[in-house]
Scaffold this active site. Sequence first.
Site, PDB file in Angstrom:
ATOM      1  N   ASN A  23       0.807  -1.227   0.000  1.00  0.00           N
ATOM      2  CA  ASN A  23       0.000   0.000   0.000  1.00  0.00           C
ATOM      3  C   ASN A  23       0.836   1.271   0.000  1.00  0.00           C
ATOM      4  OD1 ASN A  23      -2.240  -1.533  -0.216  1.00  0.00           O
ATOM      5  ND2 ASN A  23      -2.872  -1.350   1.932  1.00  0.00           N
ATOM      6  N   ARG A 122     -17.171   1.241  -0.716  1.00  0.00           N
ATOM      7  CA  ARG A 122     -15.932   1.972  -0.998  1.00  0.00           C
ATOM      8  C   ARG A 122     -16.077   3.055  -2.081  1.00  0.00           C
ATOM      9  NH1 ARG A 122     -11.028  -2.206  -1.154  1.00  0.00           N
ATOM     10  NH2 ARG A 122      -9.858  -0.366  -0.569  1.00  0.00           N
ATOM     11  N   ASP A 305      -6.784  -3.743   8.129  1.00  0.00           N
ATOM     12  CA  ASP A 305      -6.072  -4.760   7.345  1.00  0.00           C
ATOM     13  C   ASP A 305      -5.470  -5.867   8.215  1.00  0.00           C
ATOM     14  OD1 ASP A 305      -6.735  -3.436   5.062  1.00  0.00           O
ATOM     15  OD2 ASP A 305      -4.757  -2.556   4.717  1.00  0.00           O
ATOM     16  N   ARG A 397      -2.479 -11.154  -4.350  1.00  0.00           N
ATOM     17  CA  ARG A 397      -2.566  -9.711  -4.610  1.00  0.00           C
ATOM     18  C   ARG A 397      -1.638  -8.936  -3.693  1.00  0.00           C
ATOM     19  NH1 ARG A 397      -8.306  -7.120  -4.861  1.00  0.00           N
ATOM     20  NH2 ARG A 397      -6.852  -5.411  -5.167  1.00  0.00           N
TER      21      ARG A 397
HETATM   22  N1  EPU Z   1     -14.552   6.347   1.854  1.00  0.00           N
HETATM   23  C1  EPU Z   1     -15.621   7.044   1.346  1.00  0.00           C
HETATM   24  N2  EPU Z   1     -15.386   7.927   0.322  1.00  0.00           N
HETATM   25  C2  EPU Z   1     -14.159   8.114  -0.205  1.00  0.00           C
HETATM   26  C3  EPU Z   1     -13.067   7.404   0.305  1.00  0.00           C
HETATM   27  C4  EPU Z   1     -13.298   6.525   1.358  1.00  0.00           C
HETATM   28  O1  EPU Z   1     -16.751   6.877   1.788  1.00  0.00           O
HETATM   29  O2  EPU Z   1     -14.037   8.925  -1.139  1.00  0.00           O
HETATM   30  C5  EPU Z   1     -14.745   5.407   2.975  1.00  0.00           C
HETATM   31  C6  EPU Z   1     -14.494   3.960   2.577  1.00  0.00           C
HETATM   32  O3  EPU Z   1     -15.616   3.373   1.970  1.00  0.00           O
HETATM   33  C7  EPU Z   1     -14.140   3.344   3.909  1.00  0.00           C
HETATM   34  C8  EPU Z   1     -13.384   4.482   4.618  1.00  0.00           C
HETATM   35  O4  EPU Z   1     -13.783   5.678   3.964  1.00  0.00           O
HETATM   36  O5  EPU Z   1     -15.292   3.037   4.624  1.00  0.00           O
HETATM   37  C9  EPU Z   1     -11.873   4.391   4.577  1.00  0.00           C
HETATM   38  O6  EPU Z   1     -11.448   4.040   3.264  1.00  0.00           O
HETATM   39  P1  EPU Z   1     -10.053   4.491   2.653  1.00  0.00           P
HETATM   40  O7  EPU Z   1     -10.308   5.450   1.548  1.00  0.00           O
HETATM   41  O8  EPU Z   1      -9.124   4.887   3.733  1.00  0.00           O
HETATM   42  O9  EPU Z   1      -9.562   3.114   2.018  1.00  0.00           O
HETATM   43  P2  EPU Z   1      -8.715   2.977   0.704  1.00  0.00           P
HETATM   44  O10 EPU Z   1      -7.834   4.143   0.566  1.00  0.00           O
HETATM   45  O11 EPU Z   1      -9.604   2.610  -0.429  1.00  0.00           O
HETATM   46  C10 EPU Z   1      -6.628   1.827   1.779  1.00  0.00           C
HETATM   47  C11 EPU Z   1      -5.899   0.536   1.601  1.00  0.00           C
HETATM   48  C12 EPU Z   1      -6.772  -0.607   2.123  1.00  0.00           C
HETATM   49  C13 EPU Z   1      -7.057  -0.347   3.601  1.00  0.00           C
HETATM   50  C14 EPU Z   1      -7.728   1.020   3.780  1.00  0.00           C
HETATM   51  C15 EPU Z   1      -7.951   1.403   5.225  1.00  0.00           C
HETATM   52  C16 EPU Z   1      -4.525   0.988  -0.313  1.00  0.00           C
HETATM   53  C17 EPU Z   1      -4.218   0.727  -1.749  1.00  0.00           C
HETATM   54  N3  EPU Z   1      -5.589   0.358   0.191  1.00  0.00           N
HETATM   55  O12 EPU Z   1      -7.838   1.704   1.029  1.00  0.00           O
HETATM   56  O13 EPU Z   1      -6.007  -1.790   1.982  1.00  0.00           O
HETATM   57  O14 EPU Z   1      -7.912  -1.345   4.107  1.00  0.00           O
HETATM   58  O15 EPU Z   1      -6.908   2.032   3.173  1.00  0.00           O
HETATM   59  O16 EPU Z   1      -6.766   1.416   5.916  1.00  0.00           O
HETATM   60  O17 EPU Z   1      -3.808   1.714   0.349  1.00  0.00           O
HETATM   61  C18 EPU Z   1      -5.679  -4.097   1.696  1.00  0.00           C
HETATM   62  O18 EPU Z   1      -4.466  -3.875   1.555  1.00  0.00           O
HETATM   63  O19 EPU Z   1      -6.148  -5.268   1.837  1.00  0.00           O
HETATM   64  C19 EPU Z   1      -6.626  -2.986   1.694  1.00  0.00           C
HETATM   65  C20 EPU Z   1      -7.929  -3.148   1.462  1.00  0.00           C
END
Ligand code: EPU
Length: 418
Positions: A23, A122, A305, A397
């Site tokens: 990540n 998401r 995670d 992945r």
């Molecule tokens: N959210 C919204 N709107 C947005 C963005 C996020 O509603 O525009 C919500 C999401 O639905 C969720 C929360 O905010 O409920 C937090 O989501 P976040 O955006 O932080 O997640 P992400 O950036 O999509 C990254 C990691 C994930 C990890 C999460 C939380 C990467 C590539 N992915 O996802 O990693 O679970 O942060 O820490 O950095 C994994 O590696 O298995 C994985 C899923």
Amino acid sequence: MDSFLVRGGNPLHGEVSVSGAKNAALPILCASLLTADPVRVGNVPRLRDINTCLRLLGSMGVQCFWHGENELALRAEEISEPIASYDLVKTMRASILVLGPLVARFGEASVSLPGGCAIGQRPVDQHIKGLQAMGAEIHIEKGYIHAKAKRLKGARIVTDMVTVTGTENLMMAAALADGTTVIENAAREPEVVDLAKMLLKMGAQIEGIGTDTITVQGVDKLNGCDYTVMPDRIEAGTFLCAVAACGGDIVLNNADAPSMDATLEKLRAAGLSIDVEGQRVRARMAGRPKAVGARTAPFPGFATDMQAQLMAVNCVADGTAVINETIFENRFMHVQELVRLGAHIEIEGHTAIVKGVPQLDGATVMATDLRASAGLVIAALAAKDETRIDRIYHLDRGYDRMEEKLRKLGADVKRVSE
Ligand code: EPU
């Protein structure tokens, strides 16, 4: 489709090296779009998601070459089309990370809207809202986000929730914007910090790194750089959960303990003895773990995670643990599979109540997402007979040669292809 055959019951002994953080590597590779100069990235883990990211960057005309096992040379001198197609975005949601850099440097981008996924809806509304605040014109048509801006302008952005890739996208966009951008309620995850450090090396001006207020003074141009990706705290935490569940004595090399405080605290409470010496982490477990509850939260809280892996430890623990998932609405897909292995788990809304049993049985189970599959691997290692885990591509992945590393620790794990 590959499966794992795991014959459980062996305590783990030996040393393994932690790979680079998935990540952190993904946004760092996307940051190569911000400059025409060559960029070299070291400690890149060999993962399916990294290959997807390289396919995505390659589809836009970015030159990407491996040098040796874990180093990548990238160059986005010019790009053919600023498009992230549905086919790539649907296999990896992190593809959204090209949106900010593309609009910032090339003035336009079309990125497929990621759909829902196994762990929740998401949405990416915060990425869009932030870019709009910076002056991008955005419309959504036929499942694509189309964004345009002659030059993004600095703005004050307060995100509605803490979002990791949202913060990363906006920070990359702001690096080339005209003026100052302040991102409030920013994510403080170590992977966001790692990206920010790379951007600094490229000549970006960023303050408040690692805090919830990030201030970016935009510059006209960024330059190339050499950057080494931080170690993967989730991979390291997964191995620590495995030894907590199975017993044994292991050493993790190239681990970044300061980014793992919340996990280390939980596992110490479960009875794991952990000694940190620089990048070397030794973990020893004698006997059965004690039940330990957790509530997932943005960093520095307990990482979502790590939730499935800690749940697997609790499945064989002495006592009852309450695990509360607050980040994603559907991140308990592993529960029914763990139950098939003999675990006692009840779900009430976003809470799982795990009553430990002395030992799990082997069974055939199915991996549903990346971290769920890691939880199943841990449970299978602690089970008394053979478990078959199907759809192991989810694990590929995000885990670099997991079965090789586990075998090095004495686990009986085979990959079988059908
Ligand atoms: N959210 C919204 N709107 C947005 C963005 C996020 O509603 O525009 C919500 C999401 O639905 C969720 C929360 O905010 O409920 C937090 O989501 P976040 O955006 O932080 O997640 P992400 O950036 O999509 C990254 C990691 C994930 C990890 C999460 C939380 C990467 C590539 N992915 O996802 O990693 O679970 O942060 O820490 O950095 C994994 O590696 O298995 C994985 C899923």
